[in-house]
Design an enzyme around this catalytic site. Structure first.
Site, PDB file in Angstrom:
ATOM      1  N   SER A   1      -6.391  -0.568   2.979  1.00 39.17           N
ATOM      2  CA  SER A   1      -5.364  -1.259   2.034  1.00 39.17           C
ATOM      3  C   SER A   1      -5.464  -0.908   0.457  1.00 39.17           C
ATOM      4  CB  SER A   1      -5.395  -2.696   2.434  1.00 39.17           C
ATOM      5  OG  SER A   1      -4.384  -3.534   2.150  1.00 39.17           O
TER       6      SER A   1
ATOM      7  N   HIS B   1      -2.836  -5.467  10.514  1.00 44.05           N
ATOM      8  CA  HIS B   1      -3.139  -4.799   9.139  1.00 44.05           C
ATOM      9  C   HIS B   1      -4.623  -4.724   9.144  1.00 44.05           C
ATOM     10  CE1 HIS B   1      -3.166  -3.743   5.218  1.00 44.05           C
ATOM     11  NE2 HIS B   1      -3.783  -4.523   4.518  1.00 44.05           N
TER      12      HIS B   1
END
Length: 256
Positions: A90, A223
């Site tokens: 990320s 995610h």
């Protein structure tokens, strides 16, 4: 300085390479302890500890990707006596990329850059989580399943971790790609097939940022898909390093 930034959970006496792990927004070095524990002893794992969290909680958090990158680059210099490979998840993917650019400019080419759960650096979304009230920031974290909801429900703990989380979001959401020459190292992009923060088309744009090989690996999940695919990710990185170092005879997983 370097000692503040770098965590080495399982020292290796003679590593053939070092894997440097860059945490996500709000994340810490300890997130990668299981990776360090499971990785082959021939590949030493380093995890970065950003200011403003855990044992660095008293320090002022950073608010720009460039500041993260410059500090990480300086801190990693003593560890570059063997080849390095980067893994960033990320926000950590973008920081890892910017540090890789600094190494490239210094004529130190990485064995590889693994970017996880993040669209290519030139692909922009107008995101403003860092401007939300506390409730909005917490809601974003809960939706991504990246932090224990029990911790977020504890007001005392939340008051300690929220400043760093907000600063991290500010850093990544205000990041703007500054065009330059492509990296010389190969890039492997990894993503969950149901990641709300990065579509497959957005992740494929990482290919535009290397003159070397590019590979896209898609896993089931959102995610934080990586928590359910640790073995596959470790093996992918190990195979890449061992092939690059010409040492495929070494084990892929640390013996326990």
């Amino acid at each position: 300085m370097g000692a503040d930034w770098v965590r080495r959970f399982h020292p290796s006496p003679r590593p053939i390479a070092r894997l440097v792990c860059f945490p996500h927004a709000g994340g810490s070095a300890s997130f990668f302890f299981p990776v360090s524990e499971a990785m082959s002893s021939s590949i030493e794992v380093l995890a970065l500890q950003y200011p403003g969290r855990q044992d660095r909680r008293a320090e002022e958090p950073l608010t720009s990707v460039q500041d993260f990158a410059r500090n990480a680059f300086d801190a990693l210099q003593p560890w570059a006596d063997v080849p390095l490979v980067f893994f960033g998840h990320s926000m950590g993917a973008v920081i890892a990329y910017e540090v890789a650019r600094l190494f490239d400019d210094a004529d130190t080419v990485l064995l590889g850059l693994f970017v996880s759960g993040r669209r290519g650096p030139a692909t922009y979304r107008d995101e403003r989580v860092h401007l939300m009230p506390d409730e909005g920031v917490v809601s974003e974290i809960v939706n991504l399943n990246g932090t224990d909801s029990g911790l977020l429900a504890d007001k005392e703990i939340l008051s300690m971790i929220l400043p760093a989380i907000r600063s991290d979001y500010r850093a990544i959401e205000t990041y703007r790609y500054n065009a330059s020459r492509k990296l010389r190292c190969p890039i492997t992009a990894m993503v969950g097939d149901n990641d709300p923060k990065a579509t497959l088309d957005e992740v494929r744009t990482w290919q535009e940022h290397t003159s070397g090989d590019f590979e896209l690996q898609v896993f089931g999940g959102g995610h934080f898909y990586l928590t359910g695919h640790q073995a596959a990710i470790i093996n992918a990185i190990s195979d890449h390093v061992l092939m690059a170092c010409g040492d495929s005879a070494r084990p892929a997983v640390r013996e326990r």
